[in-house]
Design a protein around this motif. Sequence first.
Motif, mmCIF file in Angstrom:
data_model
loop_
_atom_site.group_PDB
_atom_site.id
_atom_site.type_symbol
_atom_site.label_atom_id
_atom_site.label_comp_id
_atom_site.label_asym_id
_atom_site.label_seq_id
_atom_site.Cartn_x
_atom_site.Cartn_y
_atom_site.Cartn_z
ATOM 1 N N ALA A 77 0.830 -1.207 0.000
ATOM 2 C CA ALA A 77 0.000 0.000 0.000
ATOM 3 C C ALA A 77 0.864 1.256 0.000
ATOM 4 O O ALA A 77 0.531 2.250 -0.654
ATOM 5 C CB ALA A 77 -0.930 -0.003 1.211
ATOM 6 N N ALA A 105 0.811 4.118 -2.868
ATOM 7 C CA ALA A 105 0.541 5.513 -2.520
ATOM 8 C C ALA A 105 1.668 6.437 -2.955
ATOM 9 O O ALA A 105 1.447 7.633 -3.170
ATOM 10 C CB ALA A 105 0.319 5.634 -1.018
ATOM 11 N N ARG A 131 -6.593 3.173 -11.961
ATOM 12 C CA ARG A 131 -7.116 4.351 -11.277
ATOM 13 C C ARG A 131 -7.165 5.554 -12.212
ATOM 14 O O ARG A 131 -8.145 6.308 -12.215
ATOM 15 C CB ARG A 131 -6.254 4.665 -10.050
ATOM 16 C CG ARG A 131 -6.445 3.693 -8.899
ATOM 17 C CD ARG A 131 -5.497 3.987 -7.743
ATOM 18 N NE ARG A 131 -5.791 3.155 -6.574
ATOM 19 C CZ ARG A 131 -5.137 3.227 -5.423
ATOM 20 N NH1 ARG A 131 -4.132 4.101 -5.293
ATOM 21 N NH2 ARG A 131 -5.465 2.442 -4.411
ATOM 22 N N SER A 169 -12.478 11.451 -7.715
ATOM 23 C CA SER A 169 -11.237 11.417 -6.941
ATOM 24 C C SER A 169 -11.188 10.237 -5.980
ATOM 25 O O SER A 169 -10.105 9.808 -5.558
ATOM 26 C CB SER A 169 -11.065 12.724 -6.167
ATOM 27 O OG SER A 169 -12.165 12.925 -5.279
ATOM 28 N N GLY A 170 -12.359 9.684 -5.626
ATOM 29 C CA GLY A 170 -12.382 8.532 -4.731
ATOM 30 C C GLY A 170 -11.733 7.297 -5.310
ATOM 31 O O GLY A 170 -11.485 6.324 -4.588
ATOM 32 N N ASP A 187 -8.795 6.895 -6.038
ATOM 33 C CA ASP A 187 -7.478 6.718 -5.434
ATOM 34 C C ASP A 187 -7.518 5.912 -4.141
ATOM 35 O O ASP A 187 -6.471 5.550 -3.608
ATOM 36 C CB ASP A 187 -6.830 8.083 -5.172
ATOM 37 C CG ASP A 187 -6.459 8.801 -6.460
ATOM 38 O OD1 ASP A 187 -6.143 8.107 -7.444
ATOM 39 O OD2 ASP A 187 -6.504 10.038 -6.486
ATOM 40 N N ASP A 188 -8.711 5.628 -3.639
ATOM 41 C CA ASP A 188 -8.854 4.807 -2.434
ATOM 42 C C ASP A 188 -9.219 3.366 -2.757
ATOM 43 O O ASP A 188 -9.469 2.575 -1.842
ATOM 44 C CB ASP A 188 -9.943 5.400 -1.525
ATOM 45 C CG ASP A 188 -9.608 6.797 -1.049
ATOM 46 O OD1 ASP A 188 -8.411 7.087 -0.836
ATOM 47 O OD2 ASP A 188 -10.542 7.610 -0.902
ATOM 48 N N LEU A 189 -9.256 3.022 -4.051
ATOM 49 C CA LEU A 189 -9.789 1.722 -4.461
ATOM 50 C C LEU A 189 -8.724 0.809 -5.028
ATOM 51 O O LEU A 189 -7.744 1.256 -5.633
ATOM 52 C CB LEU A 189 -10.874 1.925 -5.523
ATOM 53 C CG LEU A 189 -12.080 2.788 -5.146
ATOM 54 C CD1 LEU A 189 -12.974 2.992 -6.358
ATOM 55 C CD2 LEU A 189 -12.853 2.148 -4.003
ATOM 56 N N ARG A 229 -20.012 -0.170 -0.849
ATOM 57 C CA ARG A 229 -19.480 1.021 -0.181
ATOM 58 C C ARG A 229 -20.568 2.077 -0.011
ATOM 59 O O ARG A 229 -20.657 2.737 1.026
ATOM 60 C CB ARG A 229 -18.318 1.604 -1.006
ATOM 61 C CG ARG A 229 -16.992 0.905 -0.815
ATOM 62 C CD ARG A 229 -15.971 1.373 -1.846
ATOM 63 N NE ARG A 229 -15.645 2.785 -1.711
ATOM 64 C CZ ARG A 229 -14.591 3.251 -1.031
ATOM 65 N NH1 ARG A 229 -13.783 2.403 -0.390
ATOM 66 N NH2 ARG A 229 -14.341 4.543 -0.988
ATOM 67 N N ARG A 239 -21.844 3.505 3.439
ATOM 68 C CA ARG A 239 -21.748 4.952 3.689
ATOM 69 C C ARG A 239 -23.100 5.518 4.108
ATOM 70 O O ARG A 239 -23.167 6.506 4.853
ATOM 71 C CB ARG A 239 -21.225 5.647 2.438
ATOM 72 C CG ARG A 239 -20.882 7.121 2.646
ATOM 73 C CD ARG A 239 -20.312 7.744 1.379
ATOM 74 N NE ARG A 239 -18.944 7.309 1.138
ATOM 75 C CZ ARG A 239 -18.572 6.566 0.105
ATOM 76 N NH1 ARG A 239 -19.462 6.146 -0.771
ATOM 77 N NH2 ARG A 239 -17.311 6.220 -0.056
ATOM 78 N N ASN A 273 -11.528 -2.453 -0.263
ATOM 79 C CA ASN A 273 -12.364 -1.282 -0.551
ATOM 80 C C ASN A 273 -13.398 -1.012 0.536
ATOM 81 O O ASN A 273 -13.848 0.127 0.703
ATOM 82 C CB ASN A 273 -13.057 -1.460 -1.907
ATOM 83 C CG ASN A 273 -12.077 -1.466 -3.067
ATOM 84 O OD1 ASN A 273 -10.962 -0.943 -2.951
ATOM 85 N ND2 ASN A 273 -12.470 -2.064 -4.181
ATOM 86 N N PRO A 308 -12.889 0.533 5.494
ATOM 87 C CA PRO A 308 -13.227 1.635 6.412
ATOM 88 C C PRO A 308 -14.549 1.452 7.156
ATOM 89 O O PRO A 308 -14.817 2.209 8.097
ATOM 90 C CB PRO A 308 -13.299 2.853 5.470
ATOM 91 C CG PRO A 308 -12.478 2.488 4.280
ATOM 92 C CD PRO A 308 -12.707 1.019 4.113
#
Length: 416
Positions: free
Chosen positions: A19, A23, A60, A69-70, A72-74, A117, A121, A142, A145
Amino acid sequence: MSADPAVELMTRLAGGPGAELLASLPPYDESDALTLMSRLRAQEHDAELVSAALTQARLRASGRARLGSGVDDLLLTQDGLEQATRPQVTARRAELMVRAGVRHVLDLGCGLGLDARAFARAGLAVTAVERDAVVAAAARANLAPWPDARVVTGDALALPVGPDDGAFLDPARRTPGVADVHGRTRRVRGLDQLSPSFEQVRDVAARARATVAKLGPSFDPGDVPSGAGAEWVSLDGDLLECALWWGAGPRGRHAVVGRSAGGPDGSVTWHEVTDLGPTAPLPRVEDLGCHLAAVDDAVAAAGLTGSLASVVDGRETAPGTGYLTAREPVPHPALRWYAVREVLPLRAETVRSWLRQHRQPAGPVTLKKRGVRVDPDAFRRELRLPRRAHGSEEVVLVLTRVADSPRALVVDRLQV
């Protein structure tokens, strides 16, 4: 027995050094990918991990326009990205589940977990099931969180569905097997090729409090099951899906047209077009009004052009064309209006003659086609248009049917 190397690699990207490597990568640039790979390997990063991280960076970058932009979290796969629902649509779907009184959602075939997700959420507990172990590993990362969301690897239909559960199904629309050079497998078209099958989807719907099945936008409006609601969804002009609902939302057919502000991360205003019953199409070419409107693709796919025509006091130009006509334009988010300048027979020589007489100097010509068997590229060649337009005034030609007659309509765009 050792773990599947592909699963292990996906799991390594979800945390720890993998990770961190992912990143640390710069924005993906295809022209620099080989150089970057060589540099990272020279820094003694694991070669397989470097390759996997660069694949994620490429996916991505490819998915940013759709997922915002989300992305980048996947963690992603090629097939999963191509079938991924846009976040504005998943958020609306989750809101409908909440309104139906659902507290727990079974995502039966969750793929990358992007719909799951959205459910999480929205405050819903989620049990997501995915048969492919590699995809399940990506979904697990994914959904990390949200502690009330869990991913189970296995058969989506093996879990019991209770009367208080919500169920979401996104039946696979690609065949398993050999992928192409881009990692894509073959897409299927018919409902009889879905997995889970359409009959299994309906069996789940009979047991759950609320059920939604995401299908392709080409789903036939005539196949909507009794007791279900079907919505064809578009966003900013792109037709995205047909979703079948049981236990939530209106029954029958409707179109959902979204208009966003601020790109893929912006808010969306949704507009619904419902079935108001049949409206008689235009009986004669001579009855064509002064204005023409192209309906949003979601409205056309749902077979609701006639319903929208009645809303604006107009008529379809002909069944299935996706155009309606009216004497005056009426503002509506599902309509693009044009003023009709000329109605011509759909013959290249006639249109070519009109263009010679009325286009001085020659400006760009835009062709729009619906409801007629005409190859627009071949028709353009028959018009013998110059390679470069010398004028700035655009001519828009709509090739369609008016009543029972193929026509070329010369129109001007309107801001309504």
